[in-house]
Scaffold this active site. Structure first.
Site, short mmCIF file in Angstrom:
data_model
loop_
_atom_site.label_atom_id
_atom_site.label_comp_id
_atom_site.label_asym_id
_atom_site.label_seq_id
_atom_site.Cartn_x
_atom_site.Cartn_y
_atom_site.Cartn_z
N ASP A 172 1.72 -5.25 -0.60
CA ASP A 172 2.23 -3.88 -0.56
C ASP A 172 1.48 -3.13 0.54
OD1 ASP A 172 3.58 -1.54 -1.40
OD2 ASP A 172 3.48 -2.22 -3.48
N ASP A 224 5.68 0.69 1.58
CA ASP A 224 5.79 1.85 0.69
C ASP A 224 6.38 3.05 1.42
OD1 ASP A 224 5.02 3.07 -1.93
OD2 ASP A 224 3.74 4.31 -0.65
N GLU A 264 10.71 0.25 1.17
CA GLU A 264 11.04 1.14 0.05
C GLU A 264 11.70 2.38 0.62
OE1 GLU A 264 9.11 3.43 -3.81
OE2 GLU A 264 8.02 3.39 -1.91
N HIS A 292 7.80 -0.75 -10.60
CA HIS A 292 6.65 -0.08 -11.20
C HIS A 292 6.81 1.42 -11.34
CE1 HIS A 292 6.28 0.18 -6.90
NE2 HIS A 292 5.40 1.15 -7.03
N ASP A 293 7.89 1.97 -10.80
CA ASP A 293 8.10 3.42 -10.84
C ASP A 293 9.22 3.86 -11.77
OD1 ASP A 293 6.11 4.11 -9.00
OD2 ASP A 293 7.45 3.83 -7.29
#
Length: 530
Positions: free
Chosen positions: A98, A200, A268, A329-330
């Site tokens: 990431d 990200d 993302e 994860h969000d």
């Protein structure tokens, strides 16, 4: 047609804090992930993506990076990482990191220098602005975590910009030194052997150069997150971001010239489809896979999904490869959104659509969102805007491996609570149950790898029939049909006659004719008769 590993493969997202603890401190680590690689391999995925593992004060659990080229002590050392990477590759798996380029931690040495004085050489590495005429923030931009996106610094008498927490100051990507340093960071990890990156908030990293106010959102209503008060027209998705994505792509492609060792960049990007497509590249190629999050928010309705899939496929630029995501994860887990019965159908959808799927750890077990007692909340987003349902702790809880103490995750106290049903909903137990959702995922991945039509084939005849979503995948002479009952009642659907390869339920028919009565919450993969 030859395809890269990432076009054929399935990516598995691991949240390192919650996967496996090896030293009893209640926090997952790299040695723990290495210990569980055989389980990952047995699941049938092709690559693992690790949420951030870099040194960090953990204000936002690793998304506030204090050193882009190290490993946080909670997770281990660079030597531990190298061992994990080697062990991953030894099993024929790939490893993605990431990369968090939009912002660093306020504890990063770069920011410490930047805020030391206005004439510091690194002052322009971040976004500093004078106060407005009334002494307030330079504009109306709102942090994604609520409140103004500007923080006053009394030492130097200016505001700095942070799209997220004040502990996460945004880097100035218009500064060529910042750009060169971050590109070199990618080079550092690529040279170490990683197989790619999830980037990200890629659409955030360039802002409008003159920092005008964002327009008010006419659809904002009380009860919505504060960030939605304005439309992020000037603080995100600026044209200059595409040249940066192209530079990252050129670097990754330069490291991935050997077949089977290609590198992949996944961006993302939470944007509407027509704007998302721009991240495949304009004048030059962009990221390989701009994340497609539509299934996470979609109304679970056959007609809606059929239209969504067809529209997305039609929007793809020539040569672009699609991708699909059900959870991360969000966002709330798929079993929490749809219930376990439809989570099984959703798994079949995810793993049979055209494109690269990303599977979030724990979804293969059907874990729902885990209740977090108020005194155990960790997520800064929930702490800042409580009661809005924005908390991410429920989807980041420890992986339950077996029915021993703490589900085999740790000999210490886990950093977040386990799912309440961990004694039965765990890997060891569900692996022995041939009809568990875990066994279904393993069967789906086996079928996917056995049939090129599912991994690299074309998609056609996307349609809805009442509650049933139907589509075909084909490669050369092979044709497969998916029939997914999104309802909780039996339904007689039109079908192409053929042999049933897999059902989401037990005791499926071996063959079907021109019609088939799908049981409630049943999905079928059918090999169409020649």
């Amino acid at each position: 047609m030859s395809r890269t590993w990432w076009q054929r493969g399935v990516i598995y997202q691991i949240y390192p804090r919650s996967f496996q603890d090896s030293n009893g401190d209640g926090i997952g680590d790299l040695a723990g992930i290495e210990r569980r690689l055989d389980d990952v391999q047995a699941l049938g995925v092709d690559a693992i993506w690790l949420s951030p593992i870099f040194p960090s004060p953990m204000a936002d659990f690793g998304y506030d990076v204090a050193d882009y080229r190290g490993i946080h002590p909670d997770f281990g050392t660079l030597e531990d990482f190298d061992r994990l990477l080697a062990a991953t590759h030894a099993r024929g798996l790939k490893l993605l990191l990431d990369f968090v380029p939009n912002h660093s931690s306020s504890a990063h040495p770069w920011f410490v220098e930047s805020r030391a004085s206005r004439d510091n050489p690194r002052r322009d590495w971040y976004l500093w602005r004078d106060a407005a005429a009334d002494g307030g923030p330079p504009n109306n931009w709102i942090s994604d975590f609520g409140g103004s996106a500007w923080e006053w610094d009394a030492t130097t008498g200016q505001y700095y910009y942070h799209a997220f927490l004040k502990e996460q100051p945004d880097l100035n990507w218009r500064n060529p030194e910042v750009r060169a340093e971050m590109i070199d960071t990618l080079r550092f990890w690529l040279a170490r052997g990683v197989d790619g990156f999830r980037i990200d908030v890629l659409w955030h990293i360039i802002k409008s150069a003159d920092f005008p106010d964002n327009p008010a959102n006419p659809d904002y209503r009380p009860g919505m997150a504060e960030m939605f008060k304005v439309l992020q027209h000037h603080s995100t998705d600026q044209p200059d971001v595409h040249a940066i994505a192209a530079e990252m792509r050129a670097l990754a492609d330069g490291f991935g010239t050997t077949p089977g060792r290609e590198r992949v960049l996944i961006g993302e990007i939470y944007l509407p489809v027509e704007r998302l497509m721009q991240y495949y590249g304009r004048e030059a190629p962009g990221v390989h896979l701009p994340f497609n999050f539509q299934l996470i928010d979609a109304q679970w309705n056959a007609r809606v999904l059929a239209d969504l899939i067809a529209t997305y496929e039609a929007a793809l630029p020539a040569g672009a490869w699609p991708n699909w995501v059900l959870g991360n994860h969000d966002r709330p887990r798929v079993a929490a959104r749809l219930g376990e019965a439809q989570a099984r159908v959703a798994a079949m959808l995810l793993l049979t659509l055209r494109g690269t799927p990303t599977l979030y750890y724990g979804d293969e077990l059907g874990i729902a969102d885990v209740p977090i007692p108020p005194d155990q909340v960790q997520d800064p987003r929930e702490l800042r805007e409580p009661g809005l349902g924005l908390g991410r702790d429920p989807v980041r809880t420890p992986m339950p491996w077996d029915d021993t103490g703490n589900a085999g995750f740790s000999t210490g106290t886990p950093w977040l609570p386990l799912n309440p049903d961990w004694r039965t909903r765990n890997v060891a137990g569900m692996r022995q149950d041939p009809v568990s959702i875990l066994s279904l995922h393993r069967a789906l991945l086996t079928v996917r790898h056995a049939h090129d039509a599912l991994s690299i084939g074309a998609i056609a005849r996307i349609a809805d029939d009442g509650p049933v979503l139907r589509y075909e995948r084909s490669h050369q002479r092979e044709r497969l049909q998916m029939l997914l009952n999104l309802g909780d009642a039996p339904y007689a659907a039109e079908a192409a006659p053929g042999r049933v390869l897999l059902s989401t339920l037990a005791d499926a028919p071996r063959t079907i004719g021109a019609t088939v009565t799908l049981r409630p919450n049943e999905g079928l993969i059918v090999e169409i008769a020649p």
